[in-house]
Write an enzyme that holds these catalytic residues in place. Structure first.
Site, mmCIF file in Angstrom:
data_model
loop_
_atom_site.group_PDB
_atom_site.id
_atom_site.type_symbol
_atom_site.label_atom_id
_atom_site.label_comp_id
_atom_site.label_asym_id
_atom_site.label_seq_id
_atom_site.Cartn_x
_atom_site.Cartn_y
_atom_site.Cartn_z
ATOM 1 N N THR A 117 0.824 -1.208 0.000
ATOM 2 C CA THR A 117 0.000 0.000 0.000
ATOM 3 C C THR A 117 0.859 1.259 0.000
ATOM 4 O O THR A 117 2.013 1.236 0.461
ATOM 5 C CB THR A 117 -0.902 -0.002 1.255
ATOM 6 O OG1 THR A 117 -1.491 1.283 1.415
ATOM 7 C CG2 THR A 117 -0.119 -0.306 2.524
ATOM 8 N N ASP A 118 0.267 2.365 -0.439
ATOM 9 C CA ASP A 118 0.962 3.659 -0.353
ATOM 10 C C ASP A 118 1.030 4.169 1.088
ATOM 11 O O ASP A 118 1.788 5.095 1.388
ATOM 12 C CB ASP A 118 0.286 4.702 -1.267
ATOM 13 C CG ASP A 118 -1.184 4.949 -0.956
ATOM 14 O OD1 ASP A 118 -1.746 4.272 -0.062
ATOM 15 O OD2 ASP A 118 -1.788 5.820 -1.614
ATOM 16 N N GLU A 119 0.229 3.550 1.987
ATOM 17 C CA GLU A 119 0.183 4.058 3.366
ATOM 18 C C GLU A 119 1.504 3.855 4.101
ATOM 19 O O GLU A 119 1.733 4.467 5.136
ATOM 20 C CB GLU A 119 -0.972 3.405 4.136
ATOM 21 C CG GLU A 119 -2.298 3.645 3.439
ATOM 22 C CD GLU A 119 -3.513 3.443 4.318
ATOM 23 O OE1 GLU A 119 -3.390 3.523 5.549
ATOM 24 O OE2 GLU A 119 -4.592 3.212 3.755
ATOM 25 N N TYR A 143 -2.110 -0.550 10.779
ATOM 26 C CA TYR A 143 -2.197 -1.213 9.468
ATOM 27 C C TYR A 143 -0.969 -0.885 8.625
ATOM 28 O O TYR A 143 -0.299 -1.779 8.092
ATOM 29 C CB TYR A 143 -3.475 -0.761 8.738
ATOM 30 C CG TYR A 143 -3.459 -1.077 7.251
ATOM 31 C CD1 TYR A 143 -3.400 -2.390 6.793
ATOM 32 C CD2 TYR A 143 -3.493 -0.045 6.296
ATOM 33 C CE1 TYR A 143 -3.371 -2.678 5.431
ATOM 34 C CE2 TYR A 143 -3.463 -0.331 4.937
ATOM 35 C CZ TYR A 143 -3.400 -1.648 4.508
ATOM 36 O OH TYR A 143 -3.366 -1.933 3.165
ATOM 37 N N LYS A 147 2.000 -3.401 7.219
ATOM 38 C CA LYS A 147 2.310 -3.578 5.792
ATOM 39 C C LYS A 147 3.771 -3.185 5.522
ATOM 40 O O LYS A 147 4.460 -3.832 4.728
ATOM 41 C CB LYS A 147 1.359 -2.755 4.920
ATOM 42 C CG LYS A 147 -0.077 -3.252 4.893
ATOM 43 C CD LYS A 147 -0.244 -4.639 4.297
ATOM 44 C CE LYS A 147 -0.071 -4.664 2.791
ATOM 45 N NZ LYS A 147 -0.454 -5.997 2.236
HETATM 46 N N1 LIG Z 1 -8.264 -1.821 -0.680
HETATM 47 C C1 LIG Z 1 -7.348 -0.879 -0.866
HETATM 48 O O1 LIG Z 1 -7.678 0.284 -1.056
HETATM 49 C C2 LIG Z 1 -5.886 -1.244 -0.865
HETATM 50 C C3 LIG Z 1 -4.958 -0.227 -1.124
HETATM 51 C C4 LIG Z 1 -3.600 -0.536 -1.133
HETATM 52 C C5 LIG Z 1 -3.193 -1.833 -0.901
HETATM 53 N N2 LIG Z 1 -4.104 -2.799 -0.635
HETATM 54 C C6 LIG Z 1 -3.614 -4.160 -0.371
HETATM 55 O O2 LIG Z 1 -4.249 -5.033 -1.284
HETATM 56 C C7 LIG Z 1 -4.471 -6.300 -0.675
HETATM 57 C C8 LIG Z 1 -5.928 -6.661 -0.783
HETATM 58 O O3 LIG Z 1 -6.687 -5.637 -0.135
HETATM 59 P P1 LIG Z 1 -8.275 -5.711 -0.020
HETATM 60 O O4 LIG Z 1 -8.767 -4.327 0.080
HETATM 61 O O5 LIG Z 1 -8.818 -6.634 -1.047
HETATM 62 O O6 LIG Z 1 -8.421 -6.377 1.410
HETATM 63 P P2 LIG Z 1 -9.706 -7.028 2.098
HETATM 64 O O7 LIG Z 1 -9.524 -6.816 3.566
HETATM 65 O O8 LIG Z 1 -10.957 -6.568 1.449
HETATM 66 O O9 LIG Z 1 -9.552 -8.575 1.755
HETATM 67 C C9 LIG Z 1 -8.458 -9.286 2.261
HETATM 68 C C10 LIG Z 1 -8.618 -10.755 1.913
HETATM 69 O O10 LIG Z 1 -7.538 -11.451 2.544
HETATM 70 C C11 LIG Z 1 -8.073 -12.586 3.213
HETATM 71 N N3 LIG Z 1 -7.222 -12.881 4.372
HETATM 72 C C12 LIG Z 1 -7.077 -12.138 5.509
HETATM 73 N N4 LIG Z 1 -6.227 -12.735 6.356
HETATM 74 C C13 LIG Z 1 -5.797 -13.870 5.738
HETATM 75 C C14 LIG Z 1 -4.900 -14.910 6.102
HETATM 76 N N5 LIG Z 1 -4.275 -14.898 7.282
HETATM 77 N N6 LIG Z 1 -4.701 -15.923 5.241
HETATM 78 C C15 LIG Z 1 -5.343 -15.964 4.047
HETATM 79 N N7 LIG Z 1 -6.216 -15.021 3.653
HETATM 80 C C16 LIG Z 1 -6.433 -13.981 4.490
HETATM 81 C C17 LIG Z 1 -9.485 -12.185 3.604
HETATM 82 O O11 LIG Z 1 -10.320 -13.314 3.837
HETATM 83 C C18 LIG Z 1 -9.922 -11.365 2.404
HETATM 84 O O12 LIG Z 1 -10.475 -12.189 1.379
HETATM 85 C C19 LIG Z 1 -3.961 -6.166 0.761
HETATM 86 O O13 LIG Z 1 -2.664 -6.684 0.837
HETATM 87 C C20 LIG Z 1 -3.953 -4.669 1.016
HETATM 88 O O14 LIG Z 1 -2.988 -4.307 1.972
HETATM 89 C C21 LIG Z 1 -5.437 -2.540 -0.622
#
Ligand SMILES: NC(=O)c1ccc[n+]([C@@H]2O[C@H](COP(=O)([O-])OP(=O)(O)OC[C@H]3O[C@@H](n4cnc5c(N)ncnc54)[C@H](O)[C@@H]3O)[C@@H](O)[C@H]2O)c1
Length: 336
Positions: A117-119, A143, A147
């Protein structure tokens, strides 16, 4: 789903723990696709990861799994340390053992892509330059810190053990199937339910919004052609203040599903700010454009319209993820 929309795409083993944020219904369109296999497992279970790697012998691992909601990380940081740090460590170790035993072309071609993430970069002032891949890490929330820690582990596993990693740091995603704790689906669904639309602080925090399909395209590019050991920033080129995002959602709903009277904007309420709320994130995605030729296809206006439409058209999906019935089903379904 994005990956498998290409008829020539390699098969996918989709590993997910199905926490509250996971939803099997989102995978329904893939149920008859023999190239997709779902496995419920925890990335922190190193033995389970090793067995899956041995059984399926993937040419790449793309690591999306995380606890991802900042507010939840403030209320309960332990799960974030467990999944994002301990889980990433366990996955890296399983992948390292698998990759070390590969030979020849399979070993050359293997990649571990870490989605971050950018965070991790902290917060920007209004005039600061955007985050680049060389911006120092300065995470501010539990969070973001978890990350950042996972990014450091991935970096170290490349530098120390030679694991062929690539890392992406992307901005705020939005689009279909997003769990309704994140800003955009939260506002759409609360607006439709006639509930107040809570906006933190003065509503002037800025985020760079990335449509999820653009993010998927970026991940595919980095997986195919990203340089080993590198990190790539992925942004939507859509810096928006939170209040402007909420106004845009209200205006779209006024057009597509008007209230009996007045505007959805009347439901907006300013609420006490999130502790340590980062003021501004902005991504310089020049490396993605220059090296890999990637650029986002959606503007915020086009992406938001698609997103609002999706939530209006998918009431059953929404009902399941928000009712608790879905979680009960998962417990029953996987009881054995
Ligand atoms: N949503 C955003 O805006 C955003 C922005 C930047 C980066 N990201 C990154 O992208 C990725 C996906 O984000 P998202 O928004 O889809 O997250 P989300 O929280 O909506 O979904 C996360 C998924 O990971 C699964 N999960 C959680 N813990 C787990 C574990 N221990 N083992 C296996 N599966 C597990 C959950 O069941 C879920 O399906 C993450 O790594 C997040 O840090 C997301």
């Amino acid at each position: 789903m994005e990956w498998l929309s290409d008829p020539n795409a390699d098969p996918v083993v989709n590993v997910d723990k199905l926490t509250y944020a996971g939803n099997l219904r989102s995978l329904a369109p893939l149920q008859d696709d023999p190239r997709h296999r779902f496995v419920r497992a925890d990335i922190a279970d190193g033995q389970a990861m090793a067995e899956l790697l041995a059984r399926h012998r993937p040419r790449a691992v793309v690591h999306f799994a995380a606890e991802s909601h900042v507010d939840r990380s403030i209320d309960g940081p332990a799960a974030f340390v467990q999944t994002n740090i301990v889980g990433t460590f366990a996955l890296l170790e399983a992948v390292r053992a698998y990759w070390s035993a590969l030979e020849g072309e399979a070993r050359q071609a293997f990649r571990f892509l870490h989605v971050s993430t950018d965070e991790v970069y902290g917060t920007l002032g209004p005039q600061d330059p955007k985050f680049s891949e060389t911006t120092p890490y300065a995470p501010n929330s539990p969070y973001a810190a978890s990350k950042a820690a996972s990014d450091h582990l991935v970096r170290a596993w490349h530098h120390t053990y030679g694991l062929p990693t690539v890392t992406t740091n992307c901005s705020n995603n939005y689009g279909p199937c997003q769990f309704p704790e994140k800003l955009i689906p939260l506002m759409i669904l609360r607006a439709l339910a006639g509930e107040p639309l809570p906006v933190y602080g003065d509503g002037l925090n800025v985020r760079d919004w990335l449509f999820v399909h653009d993010h998927c395209a970026a991940v595919r590019e980095v997986l195919a052609r990203g340089r080993i050991g590198e990190t790539y920033n992925v942004g939507g080129c859509n810096e928006m203040r939170n209040i402007d995002v909420v106004h845009a959602i209200c205006d779209l709903l006024d057009e597509l599903r008007p209230r009996a009277q007045g505007s959805y904007r009347e439901q907006i309420r300013f609420v006490t700010d999130r502790p340590g709320h980062d003021r501004r994130y902005a991504i310089d995605a020049g490396k993605m454009a220059g090296e890999l030729g990637w650029q986002p296809a959606e503007t915020f206006a086009t992406g938001l319209r698609k997103t609002v439409r999706w939530y209006l058209d998918n009431a059953e999906w929404v009902r399941e993820v928000t009712s608790g019935e879905y979680r009960n089903w998962v417990s029953r379904h996987y009881a054995s």
